[in-house]
Design a protein around this motif. Structure first.
Motif, short mmCIF file in Angstrom:
data_model
loop_
_atom_site.label_atom_id
_atom_site.label_comp_id
_atom_site.label_asym_id
_atom_site.label_seq_id
_atom_site.Cartn_x
_atom_site.Cartn_y
_atom_site.Cartn_z
N ASP A 179 7.38 5.44 -2.96
CA ASP A 179 6.85 4.44 -3.89
C ASP A 179 5.92 3.51 -3.15
O ASP A 179 6.29 2.98 -2.09
N LEU A 180 4.73 3.34 -3.69
CA LEU A 180 3.76 2.42 -3.10
C LEU A 180 3.76 1.17 -3.96
O LEU A 180 3.47 1.24 -5.16
N GLU A 195 -2.07 5.82 -3.29
CA GLU A 195 -0.85 6.55 -3.59
C GLU A 195 -0.93 7.98 -3.07
O GLU A 195 -0.01 8.50 -2.45
N LYS A 196 -2.12 8.59 -3.29
CA LYS A 196 -2.30 9.98 -2.85
C LYS A 196 -2.15 10.09 -1.33
O LYS A 196 -1.53 11.02 -0.83
N PRO A 226 -1.56 1.46 -5.96
CA PRO A 226 -1.34 2.92 -5.98
C PRO A 226 -2.58 3.67 -6.45
O PRO A 226 -2.74 4.84 -6.15
N ASN A 238 2.36 -2.71 -4.72
CA ASN A 238 1.07 -3.36 -4.54
C ASN A 238 1.24 -4.83 -4.12
O ASN A 238 1.46 -5.71 -4.94
N ARG A 293 1.47 9.85 -0.41
CA ARG A 293 2.20 11.03 -0.90
C ARG A 293 1.93 12.21 0.02
O ARG A 293 2.83 12.98 0.34
#
Lengths: 165, 676
Positions: free
Chosen positions: B95-96, B77-78, B73, B98, B81
């Motif tokens: 939700d990311l 993540e960005k 993330p 890993n 999102r």
């Protein structure tokens, strides 16, 4: 599969800033380590509520790893000390319940310490493998009544906490 | 209402797919996990096509949650999102997880790696169901910036920002800005006169309308966060009225007390009790060293006060605390030299003609104590032979494991200066020559041509115990020449120890004040070692120069400018997003036990007397969640990391724990229904 090796299931609570990044670094540096730790990210090791650990054990984890920034290096100034205090009390309590010390471990790993984290994970997996399964989940299943009793306590607590507006 | 979850498992080329059976996992998730409406795998999820796929699915399939199994993330993540946001979904409902850094890259066994990835995806699916939409907060960025450290990196950052039109507070601990570079004579490999290229920058910073210079001052306290830091600075007492002083220097001239200058002259020369560290000092306002001033010692003298033409001497001046408000902080606090006495076998401090590299810098400096004449400690004898010992305290497990990076080049520079100024022979005792920047190798080749001698080996001892007549009165450097495999003794007149660069003594302390961490050695940790070298884990705090790790002048300047560019970007944007990951207290249920009050290091929890409950001050909360875990009544919620979410994640991660190990790898089973 010819031979059955016990692969412990470990839940790892890693803080967002140091140890999670250490695990990221272990990844980008391709430092191979045991695949037994399933990582749950928390913002800080201070977020680790003892009930998380109990929950993990009750759902079948054989061990729990908590990892945070080194003392004095916490992203939130000093919250890892609080994690440390809770950890020692929790381990003490678990010990009284017959849970071996190796099943709950606290590791410090800065964002630069992928190697150290990988080594700590390998060591922990080895130790837990020696101990064998914890088998809490199985026991819980067998004792349905006890679960019921515990759930009742939780409900009672919730009711007691409820404030009528 | 049941959620409609989209699961997206990334191949990342072969980065993930090479070790994890992504196709099988995606299929499994779609068939076995509750509430999963769509489950796909794709070659590169972060590519525009991958993102498009997620966006389309959100719109077409009316997804309410998204799980991406890909990289860390911290990396993407960005990205995901944003994709969710584009499709009209709240970005915090994604939700990311890993499965690359934490899985495919670090595990050898394909089936075990696949099992772990499956557990991580299952954990994310359970977690995401409980995630709640959150709205990010925005705060204004104060256009003023604090730069800590007036060395070359700090100066560069200051000037870049000041020239761009933004106000800068430059805080320097010593009486003058300039840093270590001001002490040098020449710079490698161009042999530029160090003062000639540095002093224009110093005076520009001193005179710039956008710069507030705070020398002889130290950072006391930092509070607040990115965009609006509140900083307390201790202006140490100079005993000199800053505004009244004209810098004429009469006080310095007339001061009767001479003391050894261990700072600027590295112990090679003297200064007065009232002093300016060097002639080009900025600002030109002297400082009274209260530890050596006769007035402070035995209430006598006050010569400077009597002779000052502007009555600027103020013996009763006290430390002053200055409050400033800034939007960003750049830390450029530099390094300190290794204490060569820690290696007693090299004889520093015991054998007179063993020098540290900083001492030698002052010795060859035209403005130094000998006016640039290279002479031995007696002040007149010109050495006939000089040994330069590399890696003193660097690349040494007993001291510092790292390479200090600049010493090889500094040694070559010394070699050149010695050969230019004297007839002495110069030996360099090196382990490896490290000359890997622009024009550095060429400089090495030049020195080979100029007749500097190179011996490959680590010096074991420097001694004055002669074994042969030729060694009488000399310093003998004992070293194994590893190229010929033989122990050799080299009698020389002078030895220079190229000491390591070490982090400042109080680096950790300052880091703590600003909320950034150090490596094991004490260098500040950057956000990403490759892709984000000047930002830190704390938004709004940047690092530049050698406080982040040993580096040479060009690299320090580059970092100073880079940090300034980052800050300028923040200021131009004007607003900064703050993650809405904060705690909140259900005041209805709070019993007012105050346990959480003391848990918070930011004092973000206040106790309200009237209602006898506690409340979180959102603007101060950093979202660590320690109070959430501490609340005995469980009435504090940590946004995005609340108990429900984490319990669900644990449950998902252990989906296979109840089944015999043999079955779980082959036979997929449904996840136990979520509790509570």
């Amino acid at each position: 599969m010819s031979e059955q090796v016990f692969e412990p299931k470990i839940v790892g609570f890693l803080c967002n800033w140091c140890s999670y990044r250490a695990a990221d670094l272990a990844g980008s540096a391709r430092i191979t380590h045991a695949p037994n730790v399933r990582i749950v990210r928390v913002m800080c090791s201070g977020r680790v509520d003892p009930s998380f650990v109990m929950k993990a054990f009750s759902l079948g984890a054989d061990a729990v790893l908590i990892a945070g920034c080194h003392p004095g290096e916490c992203h939130y100034i000093e919250q890892n000390y609080k994690a440390m205090r809770r950890f020692h009390m929790l381990r003490q309590t678990l010990k009284a319940m017959g849970v071996e010390e190796q099943r709950i471990q606290l590791v410090w790993a800065s964002a630069a310490e992928g190697q150290q984290l990988a080594e700590a994970i390998d060591k922990m997996v080895d130790e837990v493998r020696q101990l064998g399964p914890l088998g809490w989940s199985g026991n819980w299943e067998e004792n349905g009544e006890r679960i019921q009793a515990l759930e009742d306590i939780v409900k009672e607590h919730e009711q007691a906490m409820e404030v009528t507006a | 209402m049941a959620e409609k979850i989209g699961v997206y498992v990334c191949h990342c080329g072969s980065n993930i797919a090479g070790k994890v059976d992504v196709e099988e996992i995606a299929q499994w998730a779609g068939e076995n996990l509750d509430d999963v409406a769509v489950s796909r795998d794709y070659k590169f999820m972060c590519s525009s096509l991958g993102q498009q796929m997620i966006e389309d699915d959100i719109k077409k399939e009316k997804l309410t949650r998204v799980v991406v199994g890909a990289c860390s993330p911290h990396l993407h993540e960005k990205t995901f999102r944003r994709a969710c946001s584009n499709a009209g979904m709240n970005p915090y409902l994604m939700d990311l997880t890993n499965i690359r850094e934490h899985c495919s890259w670090v595990h050898k066994d394909r089936s075990l790696a696949t099992e772990k990835a499956r557990a991580l995806i299952s954990a994310a699916v359970q977690r995401v169901k409980h995630q709640e939409p959150l709205e990010p907060m925005y705060v204004d960025v104060n256009p003023a910036t604090l730069v800590i450290g007036g060395g070359i990196a700090g100066l560069q950052a200051t000037l870049e920002l000041a020239d761009a039109g933004y106000h800068v507070y430059l805080v320097e601990r010593l009486p003058s800005i300039g840093g270590h570079m001001a002490q040098f004579d020449k710079t490698f490999p161009t042999l530029d006169c160090s003062a000639c290229i540095l002093t224009p920058k110093m005076s520009e910073a001193g005179q710039h309308e956008n710069v507030t210079l705070l020398t002889y001052a130290e950072l006391e306290e930092v509070s607040g966060s990115v965009g609006s830091f509140k900083v307390k600075i201790r202006q140490k007492s100079r005993c000199v009225d800053y505004d009244a002083c004209t810098g004429c220097g009469i006080c310095v001239e007339k001061c009767p007390r001479k003391v050894l200058d261990t700072e600027f002259e590295a112990g090679m020369g003297n200064r007065k009790a009232i002093y300016m560290p060097f002639p080009q000092a900025v600002p030109r306002v002297p400082v009274i060293d209260q530890d050596s001033c006769i007035w402070f010692e035995r209430q006598k003298c006050r010569a400077c006060e009597k002779l000052c033409p502007t009555d600027a001497i103020k013996f009763d001046q006290e430390d002053e605390l200055i409050d400033i408000e800034v939007g960003n902080i750049i830390i450029a606090t530099g390094w300190k030299p290794f204490d060569s006495k820690k290696i007693p076998q090299y004889g520093y401090g015991r054998l007179a003609n063993v020098y540290t590299s900083m001492e030698f810098e002052r010795l060859c400096n035209a403005a130094g104590p000998t006016n640039g004449k290279i002479v031995m400690r007696d002040g007149k004898t010109v050495p006939k032979s000089i040994a330069i010992v590399h890696c003193v305290g660097s690349r040494d497990d007993r001291h510092n494991p790292y390479c200090s990076g600049i010493c090889c080049m500094a040694a070559l520079k010394f070699g050149h200066l010695v050969l230019e100024k004297t007839d002495a022979e110069v030996y360099s005792f090196y382990i490896d020559m490290r000359t890997n920047q622009k024009n550095y190798e060429e400089f090495y080749q030049r020195l080979l041509g100029e007749g500097m001698r190179f011996v490959r080996g680590k010096v074991s001892e420097v001694t004055d115990a002669a074994r042969m007549p030729t060694e009488q009165g000399k310093l003998i450097v004992q070293c194994e020449d590893t190229l010929i495999g033989r122990q050799q003794r080299y009698p020389v007149d002078m030895v220079i120890l190229m000491g390591a660069l070490e982090p400042q003594e109080d680096a950790r302390e300052l880091g703590l004040k600003c909320g950034i961490s150090c490596s094991m050695e004490g260098w500040y940790t950057e956000r990403h070692p490759k892709l984000d070298p000047v930002a830190t884990m704390t938004d709004g705090v940047f690092v530049a120069g050698t406080c982040q790790g040993p580096k040479d002048i060009p690299a320090s300047v580059a970092q100073g400018a880079a940090a300034a560019a980052r800050v300028a970007g923040m200021i131009t944007k004007g607003k900064v997003m703050i993650e809405p990951i904060v705690a909140s207290i259900n005041e209805q249920a709070c019993s007012g036990c105050k346990i959480c009050n003391n848990m918070c290091p930011y004092n973000a929890i206040e106790f309200i007397e009237e209602t006898e409950t506690s409340r979180v001050i959102t603007a101060l909360c950093k979202g660590c969640g320690t109070c959430v875990a501490a609340c005995p009544a469980g009435v504090i919620t940590g946004a995005h990391f609340n108990n429900k979410q984490i319990f669900a994640e644990i449950e998902g991660a252990l989906w296979d724990a109840l089944q015999p190990a043999a079955e779980s790898s082959s036979q997929a089973e449904t996840v136990p229904a979520s509790a509570s």
